[in-house]
Design an enzyme around this catalytic site. Structure first.
Site, PDB file in Angstrom:
ATOM      1  N   HIS A  51       0.807  -1.220   0.000  1.00 16.69           N
ATOM      2  CA  HIS A  51       0.000   0.000   0.000  1.00 16.69           C
ATOM      3  C   HIS A  51       0.844   1.276   0.000  1.00 16.69           C
ATOM      4  O   HIS A  51       0.314   2.370  -0.158  1.00 16.69           O
ATOM      5  CB  HIS A  51      -0.979   0.005   1.190  1.00 16.69           C
ATOM      6  CG  HIS A  51      -0.329   0.211   2.527  1.00 16.69           C
ATOM      7  ND1 HIS A  51      -0.016  -0.833   3.367  1.00 16.69           N
ATOM      8  CD2 HIS A  51       0.046   1.328   3.172  1.00 16.69           C
ATOM      9  CE1 HIS A  51       0.516  -0.357   4.485  1.00 16.69           C
ATOM     10  NE2 HIS A  51       0.568   0.962   4.380  1.00 16.69           N
ATOM     11  N   ASP A  79       0.063  -7.551   1.149  1.00 18.12           N
ATOM     12  CA  ASP A  79       0.569  -6.205   1.426  1.00 18.12           C
ATOM     13  C   ASP A  79       2.101  -6.167   1.418  1.00 18.12           C
ATOM     14  O   ASP A  79       2.730  -5.557   2.283  1.00 18.12           O
ATOM     15  CB  ASP A  79       0.036  -5.690   2.763  1.00 18.12           C
ATOM     16  CG  ASP A  79       0.150  -4.171   2.870  1.00 18.12           C
ATOM     17  OD1 ASP A  79       0.266  -3.506   1.831  1.00 18.12           O
ATOM     18  OD2 ASP A  79       0.129  -3.653   4.008  1.00 18.12           O
ATOM     19  N   ASN A  88       5.366   4.294   9.365  1.00 16.50           N
ATOM     20  CA  ASN A  88       6.151   3.123   9.748  1.00 16.50           C
ATOM     21  C   ASN A  88       5.911   1.938   8.814  1.00 16.50           C
ATOM     22  O   ASN A  88       6.637   0.941   8.877  1.00 16.50           O
ATOM     23  CB  ASN A  88       5.796   2.682  11.171  1.00 16.50           C
ATOM     24  CG  ASN A  88       6.508   3.493  12.229  1.00 16.50           C
ATOM     25  OD1 ASN A  88       5.954   4.430  12.766  1.00 16.50           O
ATOM     26  ND2 ASN A  88       7.749   3.132  12.529  1.00 16.50           N
ATOM     27  N   SER A  89       4.892   2.044   7.956  1.00 17.28           N
ATOM     28  CA  SER A  89       4.521   0.920   7.094  1.00 17.28           C
ATOM     29  C   SER A  89       5.695   0.463   6.245  1.00 17.28           C
ATOM     30  O   SER A  89       6.333   1.264   5.566  1.00 17.28           O
ATOM     31  CB  SER A  89       3.358   1.330   6.188  1.00 17.28           C
ATOM     32  OG  SER A  89       2.212   1.637   6.946  1.00 17.28           O
TER      33      SER A  89
END
Length: 479
Positions: free
Chosen positions: A195, A232, A307-308
């Site tokens: 994402h 993801d 932080n993803s």
């Protein structure tokens, strides 16, 4: 009789005189003299020696009582000590008989070992592995492998309002987002979340431009190798060599309560390389994210927007997860975050996906029917007079659905004997099989239920792109 008794007559006059004389002497000696006061009136003063004599007799009695009280206390204390020793010895014997060490033995061991003087370990020490490294050393080792990822998306805004009124001509706008990634090879392969480079909120799709910021503040352009929205995970590539890759660990070795460290760039690059720590709150959490059921690691280490895609490390400095999501909830009109509920993708599962994305540009072995669908709600079912289920909107040419004879307008109501009402339920059952398996679908066509057998194909869609959007606002799902 003369040997035992006095020969004198006790009632004789001589005897009475002796008794009277004795009584007079005793009275004068013991009770004092009777004095007559001056004057005609007779007044007597009586002096007794009994009171002083009694006091003299009481002093020895008081001393004896004190001595007796002291002796009683001594006896009571001695008895108490003996009873305590008896009970203590009995407890030790019972503990020895049961096989568990007694408190006396443990205390003696602590005294012998000198451990009672040692400080209690901290929470970090208790949560760390036996081969753990100091936290500063872990941070120093991982920081050159952590990068910031900036993506630029382009999307069309359907309507806009200006001083001239509503403008129905679509306008192209750009959106910039940031995330985190980490290097997995010295020749420039980087892992992040899908994402971060593929947008679904604005229907922008794949990012048109991606750049990577290294810890030495140098920035490089990156290309998208591949991404998988279902897990993801995305892989990027920069044209650089000699990079320091992160050390990957085995997420299956994690234990609940174990120390973990998260590294990322929360809220943008101004906070680049932020380090947070926590414990593993749970393992194998089944969480629905973007209508995808994912198997994740739950942690209370702070993970925020930005932080993803960053690494989640164990106490040895090994990457055991990819930070992915944080739970949030809405209360009334104010949006509130739920603290301490953060999730990461297990590294063992992610490694298989990463290898497939690098080698094949897609995830191998994943089954596909080859259709795009809409969910039929209760209201739509009553309005269109069709059953609740999954409506087929498109059929991909040459797909398993096309070969099996599925047509546009069919409503899937059952798969492998299990009723389905949504595309998510359909995919969950489908994903329990692998490419090459044959399954049975029940579809409704022209008010008739038809059973169709089809053989699942391997999904080879590049980067998980969906079919073009339809003219209505219905949500399209690929199956």
């Amino acid at each position: 009789m003369s040997d035992n008794y006095n020969d004198k007559d006790p009632f004789s006059s001589d005897s009475r005189d002796e008794i009277s004389s004795y009584h007079s002497e005793y009275s004068s000696e013991r009770y004092g003299d009777i004095k007559r006061n001056e004057g005609n009136s007779e007044s007597f003063t009586y002096t007794s020696e009994n009171s002083s004599a009694a006091q003299k007799r009481k002093k020895p009695h008081f001393v004896l009582k004190c001595i007796a009280a002291v002796l009683a206390l001594v006896i009571l204390g001695t008895a108490t000590v003996h009873v305590y020793k008896f009970l203590n010895n009995t407890r030790d014997e019972l503990a020895e008989f049961s096989g568990s060490p007694s408190k006396t033995v443990l205390k003696q061991q602590e005294t012998d070992d000198g451990s009672e003087d040692e400080p209690m370990p901290s929470l970090i020490e208790l949560a760390s592995r036996s081969d753990a490294k100091p936290l500063p050393d872990i941070v120093d080792s991982i920081m050159p492998s952590v990068v910031g990822v900036a993506s630029t998306f382009e999307f069309e805004q359907q309507q806009s309002f200006s001083m001239w009124g509503w403008n129905t001509t679509p306008q192209t706008q750009q959106l910039r987002g940031t995330g985190t990634g980490f290097i997995i090879s010295d020749d420039g392969y980087i892992v992040t979340n899908a994402h971060v480079v593929y947008d679904v909120d604005y229907n922008a799709g794949e990012a048109i431009e991606v750049s990577v910021l290294f810890s030495d503040e140098t920035e490089h352009e990156a290309s998208i190798v591949a991404y998988d929205p279902d897990t993801d995970i995305a892989v990027l590539k920069v044209d650089e060599t000699g990079l320091k890759p992160a050390v990957l660990g085995d997420s299956d070795e994690l234990r609940v309560g174990e120390l973990v460290i998260a590294v990322g760039n929360p809220l943008g690059f101004d906070l680049f390389g932020t380090v947070t720590s926590g414990i593993v709150s749970a393992l194998n959490r089944k969480i629905d994210i973007n209508e995808k059921k994912m198997n994740l690691i739950q942690t209370d280490a702070a993970i925020n927007s930005g932080n993803s895609g960053g690494p989640l490390l164990n106490s040895c400095g090994q990457v055991i997860g990819i930070n992915s999501a944080k739970m949030s909830s809405s209360y009334s009109s104010n949006r509130a975050s739920v603290e301490g509920l953060c999730f990461a993708i297990p590294m063992k599962e992610a490694k298989v996906i990463i290898d497939d994305l690098i080698n094949y540009r897609y995830v191998t072995g994943r089954p596909q029917i080859g259709i795009n669908t809409n969910d039929i709600s209760e209201a739509q079912s009553r309005y269109f007079d069709i059953p609740v289920g999954v409506l087929v909107r498109t059929v991909h040419a040459g797909s398993a659905a096309d070969i099996a004879g599925i047509e546009v307008g069919d409503v899937i109501i059952d798969i492998e004997g299990e009723p389905v009402t949504t595309a998510q339920e359909l995919n969950e059952i489908k994903n329990q099989h692998k490419a090459g398996d044959t399954i049975t679908l029940t579809i409704c066509r022209n008010d008739k239920d038809i059973k169709v057998k089809l053989t699942l194909q391997e999904k080879k869609g590049i980067n998980g792109k969906q079919a073009a959007a339809f003219t209505d606002d219905s949500k399209i799902t690929e199956n």
